[in-house]
Design a protein around this motif. Structure first.
Motif, PDB file in Angstrom:
ATOM      1  N   THR A   1      -4.949   4.708   0.781  1.00 22.79           N
ATOM      2  CA  THR A   1      -6.344   4.736   1.217  1.00 22.79           C
ATOM      3  C   THR A   1      -6.496   4.741   2.736  1.00 22.79           C
ATOM      4  O   THR A   1      -7.627   4.756   3.228  1.00 22.79           O
TER       5      THR A   1
ATOM      6  N   TYR B   1      -9.306 -11.275  -5.694  1.00 25.11           N
ATOM      7  CA  TYR B   1      -9.163 -10.024  -6.440  1.00 25.11           C
ATOM      8  C   TYR B   1      -9.624 -10.196  -7.892  1.00 25.11           C
ATOM      9  O   TYR B   1     -10.428  -9.396  -8.397  1.00 25.11           O
TER      10      TYR B   1
ATOM     11  N   ALA C   1      -4.429  -2.833  -1.261  1.00 22.85           N
ATOM     12  CA  ALA C   1      -4.788  -2.197   0.021  1.00 22.85           C
ATOM     13  C   ALA C   1      -4.013  -2.771   1.201  1.00 22.85           C
ATOM     14  O   ALA C   1      -4.554  -2.930   2.298  1.00 22.85           O
TER      15      ALA C   1
ATOM     16  N   HIS D   1      -2.897   5.212  -4.804  1.00 21.17           N
ATOM     17  CA  HIS D   1      -3.690   5.813  -3.744  1.00 21.17           C
ATOM     18  C   HIS D   1      -3.300   5.245  -2.379  1.00 21.17           C
ATOM     19  O   HIS D   1      -3.221   4.024  -2.211  1.00 21.17           O
TER      20      HIS D   1
ATOM     21  N   GLU E   1     -14.937   0.242  -0.854  1.00 15.97           N
ATOM     22  CA  GLU E   1     -14.139  -0.915  -0.470  1.00 15.97           C
ATOM     23  C   GLU E   1     -15.048  -2.142  -0.466  1.00 15.97           C
ATOM     24  O   GLU E   1     -16.047  -2.173   0.271  1.00 15.97           O
TER      25      GLU E   1
ATOM     26  N   ASN F   1      -9.294  -5.244   2.320  1.00 22.04           N
ATOM     27  CA  ASN F   1      -8.522  -4.350   3.175  1.00 22.04           C
ATOM     28  C   ASN F   1      -7.418  -5.132   3.875  1.00 22.04           C
ATOM     29  O   ASN F   1      -7.686  -6.109   4.578  1.00 22.04           O
TER      30      ASN F   1
ATOM     31  N   ARG G   1     -14.044   6.650   2.392  1.00 18.93           N
ATOM     32  CA  ARG G   1     -13.797   5.212   2.298  1.00 18.93           C
ATOM     33  C   ARG G   1     -13.891   4.575   3.680  1.00 18.93           C
ATOM     34  O   ARG G   1     -13.354   5.099   4.661  1.00 18.93           O
TER      35      ARG G   1
ATOM     36  N   GLY H   1      -9.151  -1.704  -8.119  1.00 22.85           N
ATOM     37  CA  GLY H   1      -7.758  -1.730  -7.694  1.00 22.85           C
ATOM     38  C   GLY H   1      -7.564  -2.391  -6.349  1.00 22.85           C
ATOM     39  O   GLY H   1      -8.500  -2.820  -5.678  1.00 22.85           O
ATOM     40  N   GLY H   2      -6.316  -2.478  -5.941  1.00 23.93           N
ATOM     41  CA  GLY H   2      -5.880  -3.102  -4.691  1.00 23.93           C
ATOM     42  C   GLY H   2      -4.356  -3.009  -4.646  1.00 23.93           C
ATOM     43  O   GLY H   2      -3.757  -2.265  -5.414  1.00 23.93           O
TER      44      GLY H   2
ATOM     45  N   SER I   1      -3.304   0.449  -4.456  1.00 26.78           N
ATOM     46  CA  SER I   1      -3.586   1.085  -3.165  1.00 26.78           C
ATOM     47  C   SER I   1      -2.747   0.459  -2.058  1.00 26.78           C
ATOM     48  O   SER I   1      -2.369  -0.709  -2.115  1.00 26.78           O
TER      49      SER I   1
ATOM     50  N   GLU J   1     -12.191  -0.586  -4.579  1.00 28.12           N
ATOM     51  CA  GLU J   1     -11.010  -1.215  -3.988  1.00 28.12           C
ATOM     52  C   GLU J   1     -11.412  -2.570  -3.408  1.00 28.12           C
ATOM     53  O   GLU J   1     -12.457  -2.685  -2.748  1.00 28.12           O
TER      54      GLU J   1
END
Length: 501
Positions: A276, A179, A199, A274, A99, A159, A52, A196-197, A226, A156
């Motif tokens: 990440t 999102y 992050a 997760h 990502e 960030n 990632r 997903g997220g 994440s 994902e």
């Protein structure tokens, strides 16, 4: 003296969550030869399943372009570089953990950027064009790599949007909009793709609560949650380095357990969680990343974090990395498991030692993990991260391990301040910023574990192993049955060899 008696069978499995994913510098760096050579080396020795990194949609990868046609702006999607990058990953046997970010400049609503390589962190000026871009990217992936393959890739979204440096004004409401639009665009291509997220980095877990509530009330697609996890304090910055105290591993574990509980108190109970990104320091110029301490410290996280999360991705595999400009020295505090010029750091060996472990978990505690392999051999890793307390500088062990009676061949591989510590050798050289070819070759030669072997004897179904761990040491032990063929040699007599009588 630490005395342990290892159970004969545990019926427990050591979950392979520690090598599910690894982080990378921005994806555009994968066009460099050293990057790919290092990734191949890391994959061979550690076998990460996913990778990632940032920058999929940034201008250096060049996916989003615009043409002027009959006086109108028409988007053009260029997959020349991303095909080369993802082809390289898949040829090495590693999948993308995708990502989706940052913002192509021609689609950006503002000029704010992050890092030396100027990733744009503003919302799209046109959400419809952004959605079309996401759909085009996902369609292309499926067209090139096949639906069955791409269905195994997590997607994902963005960030660390909780930080104003990564998302303009750290605007929660605007991120949630991004999102939902992005997740729906992905799902419109195939509803079985995983999205997903959010992050986020640590210290802002109220975002997790708000995010889960948003996905629930707005019916936004969500297949995994994440987050990132680092264990350093704020610290002191200098022009070339950042120095931070590293908190005990419990700090990370407490955060992971707290977020897991937070998820499980909602309708998204048992959704995959997760991590990440994780490491000791969150800064790419902290010398701790280059040290034996980092290796010993990370071992407990490799051993235990999988009890709380579905995966945790070390940030990053290589020092081919440019968030704070092009690296200014061979060792500069970079995140990587491997330094520039493909020189393994101590933490690389922490991971490669764990890659040797068996699937059956016999025992683990804060400083040791013992496993059994399918061939009945025993493999264990022991470590001693040293926080400076004199009484903990060395740890002495005596371990009773279940084993077949007879001779036992014991291999030990050791990394510490003395062995497999190229950073230490580099300091002794005078810290050359741009080492000569001869210096690079020497650094590679010292960047290997110390190996010792010996015979032991198992009696009554047990073999006793004694050893000492020095400060910031990680040792891998392999115990195998000796298949002795000495009696097949006619006239064998070692006493006839000079100095062995």
């Amino acid at each position: 003296m630490n005395k342990l008696v290892i159970p004969r069978d545990s019926k427990k499995e050591f979950l392979g969550r520690w090598n599910f994913c690894v982080g990378t510098g921005r994806l555009g760096l994968a066009l460099q030869k050293e990057y790919i050579d290092t990734l191949a080396f890391v994959k061979k020795n550690i076998d990460f399943k996913y990778i990632r990194g940032h920058g999929l949609l940034c201008d250096d990868v060049g996916i989003y372009r615009e043409d002027m046609v009959d006086g109108k702006v028409v988007p053009f999607y260029n997959f020349t570089y991303i095909d080369r990058i993802f082809d390289s990953y898949l040829e090495l046997g590693i999948k993308p953990f995708v990502e989706l970010g940052f913002m192509p400049k021609k689609l950006a609503s503002g000029a704010q950027t992050v890092f030396y390589w100027e990733g744009n962190v503003t919302p799209p000026k046109d959400y419809e064009k952004w959605s079309d871009l996401i759909k085009a990217v996902v369609k292309h992936f499926i067209s090139r790599y096949g639906e069955e393959e791409v269905l195994t890739w997590p997607f994902e979204i963005w960030n660390e949007p909780n930080l104003p440096g990564f998302w303009e004004h750290a605007d929660e409401k605007e991120y949630f909009k991004l999102y939902k639009v992005t997740a729906e665009a992905v799902k419109s291509i195939n509803e079985n793709l995983k999205v997903g997220g959010p992050a986020i980095c640590g210290g802002a877990d109220h975002w997790i609560k708000d995010f889960l509530k948003f996905c629930d009330t707005e019916n936004a697609p969500l297949d995994f949650v994440s987050r990132h996890a680092y264990t350093s304090t704020v610290g002191e910055k200098t022009p070339h380095f950042t120095y931070q105290e590293i908190m005990p591993q419990e700090h990370m574990f407490d955060e992971l357990k707290s977020v897991r509980k937070m998820i499980d108190e909602t309708k998204f109970k048992r959704l995959p969680f997760h991590i990440t990104e994780y490491n000791t320091s969150y800064h790419p110029l902290n010398p701790v990343h280059d040290t034996a301490f980092n290796a010993a410290y990370i071992c407990r996280i490799l051993s235990e974090a999988g009890d709380y999360v579905n995966s945790f991705s070390y940030w990053t595999f290589s020092d081919v990395f440019e968030e704070c400009d092009v690296p200014r020295a061979e060792f500069h505090g970079g995140f990587g498991l491997v330094a520039l010029h493909n020189i393994p750091k101590p933490t690389f060996y922490a991971f490669s030692f764990f890659n040797e472990l068996g699937k059956e978990l016999l025992y683990k505690d804060e400083h040791i993990i013992v496993t059994k392999k399918e061939d009945k051999s025993i493999v264990f890793v022991a470590w001693n991260e040293w926080f400076g307390k004199a009484s903990d500088e060395e740890k002495e062990y005596e371990i009773a391990i279940p084993f077949k009676d007879g001779k036992v061949f014991v291999e030990r591989y050791t990394v510490n301040e003395e062995y497999a510590n190229p950073w230490g050798t580099w300091r002794e050289m005078g810290r050359p910023r741009f080492p000569s070819k001869e210096q690079i070759e020497l650094l590679r030669k010292v960047a290997v574990p110390h190996i010792t072997t010996n015979n032991s004897v198992a009696e009554n179904g047990t073999v006793n192993i004694k050893f000492v761990l020095k400060k910031n040491e990680v040792s891998l032990f392999k115990l195998k049955v000796v298949e002795d063929e000495s009696d097949t040699y006619i006239g064998l007599d070692d006493t006839k060899i000079t100095s062995y009588k």
